[in-house]
Design a protein around this motif. Structure first.
Motif, PDB file in Angstrom:
ATOM      1  N   THR A 149      55.303 101.971  45.000  1.00 47.34           N
ATOM      2  CA  THR A 149      56.484 101.116  44.844  1.00 47.34           C
ATOM      3  C   THR A 149      57.755 101.920  44.568  1.00 47.34           C
ATOM      4  N   THR A 150      57.718 103.211  44.804  1.00 45.36           N
ATOM      5  CA  THR A 150      58.893 104.043  44.513  1.00 45.36           C
ATOM      6  C   THR A 150      60.077 103.704  45.405  1.00 45.36           C
ATOM      7  N   GLN A 151      59.809 103.075  46.571  1.00 37.83           N
ATOM      8  CA  GLN A 151      60.891 102.706  47.487  1.00 37.83           C
ATOM      9  C   GLN A 151      61.147 101.198  47.478  1.00 37.83           C
ATOM     10  N   LEU A 152      60.626 100.506  46.460  1.00 37.86           N
ATOM     11  CA  LEU A 152      60.730  99.055  46.426  1.00 37.86           C
ATOM     12  C   LEU A 152      62.177  98.580  46.421  1.00 37.86           C
ATOM     13  N   ILE A 153      63.025  99.291  45.744  1.00 36.67           N
ATOM     14  CA  ILE A 153      64.445  98.914  45.648  1.00 36.67           C
ATOM     15  C   ILE A 153      65.248  99.784  46.595  1.00 36.67           C
ATOM     16  N   ASP A 154      66.032  99.150  47.471  1.00 37.62           N
ATOM     17  CA  ASP A 154      66.801  99.910  48.447  1.00 37.62           C
ATOM     18  C   ASP A 154      68.073 100.467  47.820  1.00 37.62           C
ATOM     19  N   SER A 155      68.880 101.129  48.631  1.00 43.16           N
ATOM     20  CA  SER A 155      70.078 101.813  48.130  1.00 43.16           C
ATOM     21  C   SER A 155      71.132 100.854  47.591  1.00 43.16           C
TER      22      SER A 155
END
Length: 344
Positions: A100-106
């Motif tokens: 889930t390290t990329q769960l939140i986008d920029s």
């Protein structure tokens, strides 16, 4: 990937200490002296000399409520009447872990499509060679081990090590065994993907900012064993065995000295016409500190059964009955086959 030189850890590769073969685990691993089949490559390679033709072994176990899977396969064969060869593979892994390290986008939005899966797995490949010494009753064996550990795309490591084992059988059928593991000290060297590691640091601000250690050391261990089989009325037998498992470090083992810690284990196997087997054992004696700072003694009782017919043997072990210790609990099944029966 780039590795960084940092302080080495003292403990690693604990998956290689879990054990193989439900028959051995049912006896609480007290098999150093009498192991005498394809699984000897793990317990004491000197025992491979008892393999008369070719043998195959398979085992599977699940741990932590089926989250982790432990699989083992081994093959052994006699080279001649004074030497034998074996190879074994162990995998201990957890698959389909959510990343889930990329769960939140920029832009700070939660996007579940950015969740991916990865596995963490440890592999051990062991090549074993055994040979009889010119002295009657004494055999020795050597293991060369390759360790491979993988944590998704984040990190991976390679390690190498050696074991040596000796077995002796006296004229009155007492058996003695010595197994020295990681005699040269086994080193694992990690390669860490800094870009992947940075995603963890970004996902948890203020945490995991430093790269972990990149060198692990597995210190030498030793097992001493003694065993004897007692026969009753030709059809019945009782095998009794005792092991002293030693680590050259200070641990919670019941016997704890400054330079060595010792964990005793005892196992029994009752057999009927070498076809039906009942097993029991106790080991893993540990001093555990309680919340009130007092010490209590924990131990691990195991039981097992087995059945052998025309070169095919199926074994089952239930480890840590009643959850008596902090050890791994599991139902374990294993298969052993003499491959010569298929060519007759």
């Amino acid at each position: 990937m780039q590795a960084h030189s940092q302080t080495a850890r003292k403990y690693s590769n604990e998956f290689m200490s879990i054990g193989v073969d439900a028959a051995a685990l049912g006896m609480s691993n007290a098999v150093t002296a009498q192991t005498a089949d394809v699984n000897s490559g793990y317990w004491n390679p000197a025992g491979l000399l008892k393999v008369e033709d070719r043998q195959l072994a398979l085992m599977h176990a699940s741990y932590f409520a089926n989250i982790a899977q432990y699989d083992y396969a081994a093959y052994a064969m006699a080279i001649d009447d004074r030497s034998a060869l074996g190879i074994s593979v162990i995998r201990f892994g957890v698959d389909d872990i959510l990343n889930t390290t990329q769960l939140i986008d920029s832009e700070g939005n939660i996007d579940y499509n950015r969740i991916s899966l990865f596995s963490t797995a440890d592999y051990g490949v062991t090549l074993s060679y055994a040979r009889a010494l010119p002295l009657d009753g004494i055999n020795y064996g050597i293991n060369a081990k390759v360790i491979r550990r993988v944590i998704g795309d984040f990190a991976n490591s390679w390690g190498f090590g050696f074991d040596i084992g000796i077995q002796y059988e006296s004229d009155n059928e007492w058996k003695l065994g010595v197994m020295l593991r990681d005699i040269t000290t086994t080193y694992n060297v990690w390669a860490i993907d800094e870009e992947q590691f940075a995603t963890i640091s970004d996902a948890i601000p203020g945490e995991n900012q430093e790269l972990p250690e990149t060198t692990e050391i597995t210190l030498p261990k030793a097992q001493l064993g003694v065993a004897k089989k007692f026969m009753f009325h030709y059809d019945y037998s009782l095998l009794a065995a005792v092991n002293l498992n030693m680590q050259f470090a200070k641990t919670n083992d019941i016997i704890n000295l400054d330079f060595v810690s010792i964990d005793p284990a005892a196992g029994f196997e009752f057999s009927y016409i070498d076809m039906v087997f009942l097993r029991a054992g106790v080991g893993n004696f540990q001093n555990q500190k309680q919340l009130d700072n007092t010490q209590s003694l924990s131990f691990q009782p195991n039981i097992g059964v087995g059945f052998k017919y025309k070169g095919i043997q199926i074994d089952y072990a239930l480890t840590d009955i009643g959850d008596q210790s902090a050890a791994l609990y599991s139902n374990i099944f294993s298969l052993k086959a003499d491959l010569g029966i298929f060519s007759r």
